[in-house]
Scaffold this motif. Structure first.
Motif, short mmCIF file in Angstrom:
data_model
loop_
_atom_site.label_atom_id
_atom_site.label_comp_id
_atom_site.label_asym_id
_atom_site.label_seq_id
_atom_site.Cartn_x
_atom_site.Cartn_y
_atom_site.Cartn_z
N GLU A 164 -18.13 -4.72 31.88
CA GLU A 164 -18.90 -5.41 30.85
C GLU A 164 -19.93 -4.49 30.20
O GLU A 164 -20.37 -4.73 29.07
CB GLU A 164 -19.60 -6.65 31.43
CG GLU A 164 -20.70 -6.38 32.44
CD GLU A 164 -20.19 -6.22 33.87
OE1 GLU A 164 -21.03 -6.29 34.79
OE2 GLU A 164 -18.97 -6.03 34.05
N GLU A 165 -20.30 -3.41 30.90
CA GLU A 165 -21.25 -2.46 30.34
C GLU A 165 -20.66 -1.67 29.17
O GLU A 165 -21.39 -0.99 28.45
CB GLU A 165 -21.73 -1.52 31.44
CG GLU A 165 -22.50 -2.25 32.55
CD GLU A 165 -22.75 -1.38 33.77
OE1 GLU A 165 -22.41 -0.16 33.71
OE2 GLU A 165 -23.29 -1.89 34.76
N ARG A 166 -19.36 -1.75 28.98
CA ARG A 166 -18.70 -1.04 27.88
C ARG A 166 -18.48 -1.92 26.65
O ARG A 166 -17.89 -1.48 25.67
CB ARG A 166 -17.35 -0.49 28.37
CG ARG A 166 -17.47 0.52 29.50
CD ARG A 166 -16.13 0.88 30.11
NE ARG A 166 -15.19 1.42 29.12
CZ ARG A 166 -13.93 1.75 29.40
NH1 ARG A 166 -13.46 1.57 30.62
NH2 ARG A 166 -13.15 2.24 28.45
N THR A 167 -18.99 -3.14 26.70
CA THR A 167 -18.73 -4.09 25.62
C THR A 167 -19.23 -3.59 24.27
O THR A 167 -18.53 -3.68 23.25
CB THR A 167 -19.35 -5.46 25.93
OG1 THR A 167 -18.90 -5.90 27.21
CG2 THR A 167 -18.98 -6.48 24.88
N GLY A 168 -20.44 -3.06 24.24
CA GLY A 168 -21.00 -2.57 22.99
C GLY A 168 -20.16 -1.46 22.38
O GLY A 168 -19.88 -1.46 21.17
N ALA A 169 -19.75 -0.53 23.21
CA ALA A 169 -18.93 0.58 22.72
C ALA A 169 -17.59 0.08 22.18
O ALA A 169 -17.07 0.59 21.18
CB ALA A 169 -18.71 1.60 23.83
N LEU A 170 -17.03 -0.94 22.83
CA LEU A 170 -15.77 -1.50 22.36
C LEU A 170 -15.94 -2.22 21.03
O LEU A 170 -15.10 -2.10 20.13
CB LEU A 170 -15.20 -2.45 23.41
CG LEU A 170 -14.60 -1.77 24.64
CD1 LEU A 170 -14.46 -2.75 25.80
CD2 LEU A 170 -13.23 -1.17 24.30
N CYS A 171 -17.03 -2.98 20.89
CA CYS A 171 -17.28 -3.64 19.61
C CYS A 171 -17.43 -2.60 18.51
O CYS A 171 -16.88 -2.75 17.40
CB CYS A 171 -18.54 -4.50 19.69
SG CYS A 171 -18.36 -6.00 20.68
N ARG A 172 -18.16 -1.55 18.78
CA ARG A 172 -18.33 -0.48 17.80
C ARG A 172 -17.00 0.18 17.48
O ARG A 172 -16.69 0.49 16.32
CB ARG A 172 -19.34 0.55 18.33
CG ARG A 172 -19.53 1.76 17.44
CD ARG A 172 -20.15 1.40 16.11
NE ARG A 172 -21.54 1.00 16.26
CZ ARG A 172 -22.31 0.59 15.25
NH1 ARG A 172 -21.79 0.49 14.04
NH2 ARG A 172 -23.55 0.24 15.45
N LEU A 205 -24.70 -4.07 23.61
CA LEU A 205 -24.57 -4.16 22.15
C LEU A 205 -25.75 -3.49 21.45
O LEU A 205 -25.58 -2.77 20.46
CB LEU A 205 -24.47 -5.62 21.74
CG LEU A 205 -23.21 -6.37 22.20
CD1 LEU A 205 -23.40 -7.88 22.04
CD2 LEU A 205 -21.99 -5.92 21.43
N ALA A 206 -26.96 -3.72 21.98
CA ALA A 206 -28.15 -3.13 21.37
C ALA A 206 -28.11 -1.61 21.43
O ALA A 206 -28.55 -0.93 20.48
CB ALA A 206 -29.40 -3.66 22.07
N THR A 207 -27.59 -1.07 22.52
CA THR A 207 -27.47 0.38 22.65
C THR A 207 -26.63 0.97 21.53
O THR A 207 -26.86 2.11 21.08
CB THR A 207 -26.85 0.73 24.02
OG1 THR A 207 -27.71 0.27 25.05
CG2 THR A 207 -26.63 2.23 24.16
N GLU A 208 -25.67 0.20 21.05
CA GLU A 208 -24.80 0.66 19.96
C GLU A 208 -25.35 0.28 18.58
O GLU A 208 -24.69 0.49 17.56
CB GLU A 208 -23.40 0.06 20.12
CG GLU A 208 -22.68 0.50 21.37
CD GLU A 208 -22.32 1.99 21.33
OE1 GLU A 208 -22.12 2.52 20.22
OE2 GLU A 208 -22.24 2.59 22.41
N GLY A 209 -26.57 -0.30 18.56
CA GLY A 209 -27.18 -0.67 17.29
C GLY A 209 -26.56 -1.89 16.64
O GLY A 209 -26.64 -2.06 15.42
#
Length: 390
Positions: free
Chosen positions: A19-27, A56-60
């Motif tokens: 789940e920690e990779r969710t932001g990177a996947l959305c990006r 998600l926030a980490t990926e802006g």
């Protein structure tokens, strides 16, 4: 084997802490504004929502939230979500949860740009032409919606529960961490297992010939479920057992064992009337309907049910297909009741006096005078099956 085409582009990211990779996947899939969709407070209390939002926030990535999705998802929540989405203008939807949450997000995704009522897609008045992309963080293995082309919603005013289908609503990615399922109650775990078994059986019960690959895939998955399910019930934090169940739920409904064959879906259609009318848990309703359907079908078309009995359910081949098929139906009913502790009658489901005529009338109003599948069923047939489940 029949002709087929398959387009299944979902990226599955499976394992611990994924789940920690969710932001990177959305990006990765082009998202900058994500609408998160979820149900109750469990993902808040567990810290999962916060972890995903931090990712998600980490990926802006900017987010908004739609909460409160209920089991047996309803059209009123979809309308609420469409309104919110049109205000926020997301470029991706991110359901965090199980099938109800994912299907709600799918319905929002197709309704977002559609000028009419999204329900048009469920009552076959329109075909899906566009949809917002969807990513998934799965917390309940059951419906397989994280990798499927299907979406099932109940219309509150009519109590009609109906599905829509399109490759456009197959999720772009699915994050699958079996650890997220450790705290599921036994009832929810067992209902999910029953649902995925039904997804397999709806494909397995086919009159198509020379479909050995699909048959063996289905049989192997059923055997795997029956092997690891008792481990999950006995020890909810058995990671490997949970992992097998989680992946099986996906493969059961991503078309892997559908190819080249006719399918059935009778048990699902009949159960949808139960959960629409009585708000029963879908998997539990299937535990009631599947054995009843198998028992009835064993008298009409025993071949595939006898094969299931011999290869999966431990029934010796006596040379009498009818007897062996009936024994198989009984063996599945016993396993669901004794191992998964599922209800196998309306009374055990908590429905003491079900209105069978009402459900049966609505079933055929939606599905037509004759339901075609492993066996063809008119209204007298389906009413007889409902009565077998009393």
């Amino acid at each position: 084997m029949n002709n087929f085409s398959l387009y299944a582009p979902t990226e599955y990211v499976f394992g611990r802490h994924t789940e920690e990779r969710t932001g990177a996947l959305c990006r990765k899939y082009g998202a900058q504004r994500v609408m998160i969709v979820y149900g109750g407070g469990s993902i808040v209390r567990s810290g999962l929502l916060e972890r995903v939002k931090n990712s998600l926030a980490t990926e802006g990535i900017t987010t908004c939230e739609l909460s409160g999705v209920q089991p047996n998802p309803i059209d009123t929540k979809v309308y609420e979500g469409i309104t919110l989405a049109r205000e926020f203008k997301p470029d991706m939807l991110l359901p965090i949860g199980g099938g109800s949450v994912i299907d709600t997000a799918k319905a929002i995704a197709v309704g977002y740009d559609y000028e009419g009522d999204f329900w048009d897609f469920h009552c076959k008045r329109a075909e899906i032409a566009s949809a917002l992309p969807i990513g998934v963080v799965l917390t309940i293995p059951a419906a397989g919606s994280e990798g499927s082309t299907s979406c099932v919603i109940t219309q509150v005013s009519s109590k009609i529960k109906a599905g829509s289908h399109s490759d456009l609503i197959r999720p772009r990615f699915a994050v699958m961490n079996p650890e997220l399922t450790f705290t599921l109650p036994e009832w929810q775990t067992a209902s999910g297992i029953t649902d995925m078994m039904a997804h397999i059986l709806e494909r397995y019960l086919s009159n198509s010939v020379d479909v050995q690959i699909g048959d063996r895939l289905a049989e192997g998955m059923l055997l795997a479920i029956m092997e690891v399910a008792p481990r999950v019930i006995a020890n909810p934090e058995d990671y490997d057992a949970r992992a097998n169940i989680m992946w099986c739920g996906t493969v059961a409904h991503n078309d892997s064992c559908s190819l080249g064959r006719e399918e059935d879906w009778t048990s699902h259609a009949m159960e949808h009337e139960i959960s629409a009318e009585y708000d029963a848990t879908h998997g539990a309703g299937l535990a009631v309907m599947m054995p009843a359907f198998l028992r009835y079908a064993a008298e009409r078309n025993p071949h595939k049910i006898a094969q299931l009995a011999h290869r999966v359910l431990g029934i010796a081949d006596t040379g009498d297909l009818h007897a062996d098929a009936l024994a198989g139906a009984g063996a599945l009913k016993t396993w669901l009741h004794d191992v998964l502790h599922m209800p196998v009658t309306f009374a055990e489901l908590g429905i003491k006096n079900p209105d069978l005529e009402l459900m049966n009338t609505r079933l055929h109003r939606l599905k037509g005078d004759v339901m075609k599948g492993y066996i063809h069923l008119d209204a007298d047939d389906t009413l007889a099956i409902y009565r077998l489940a009393l």
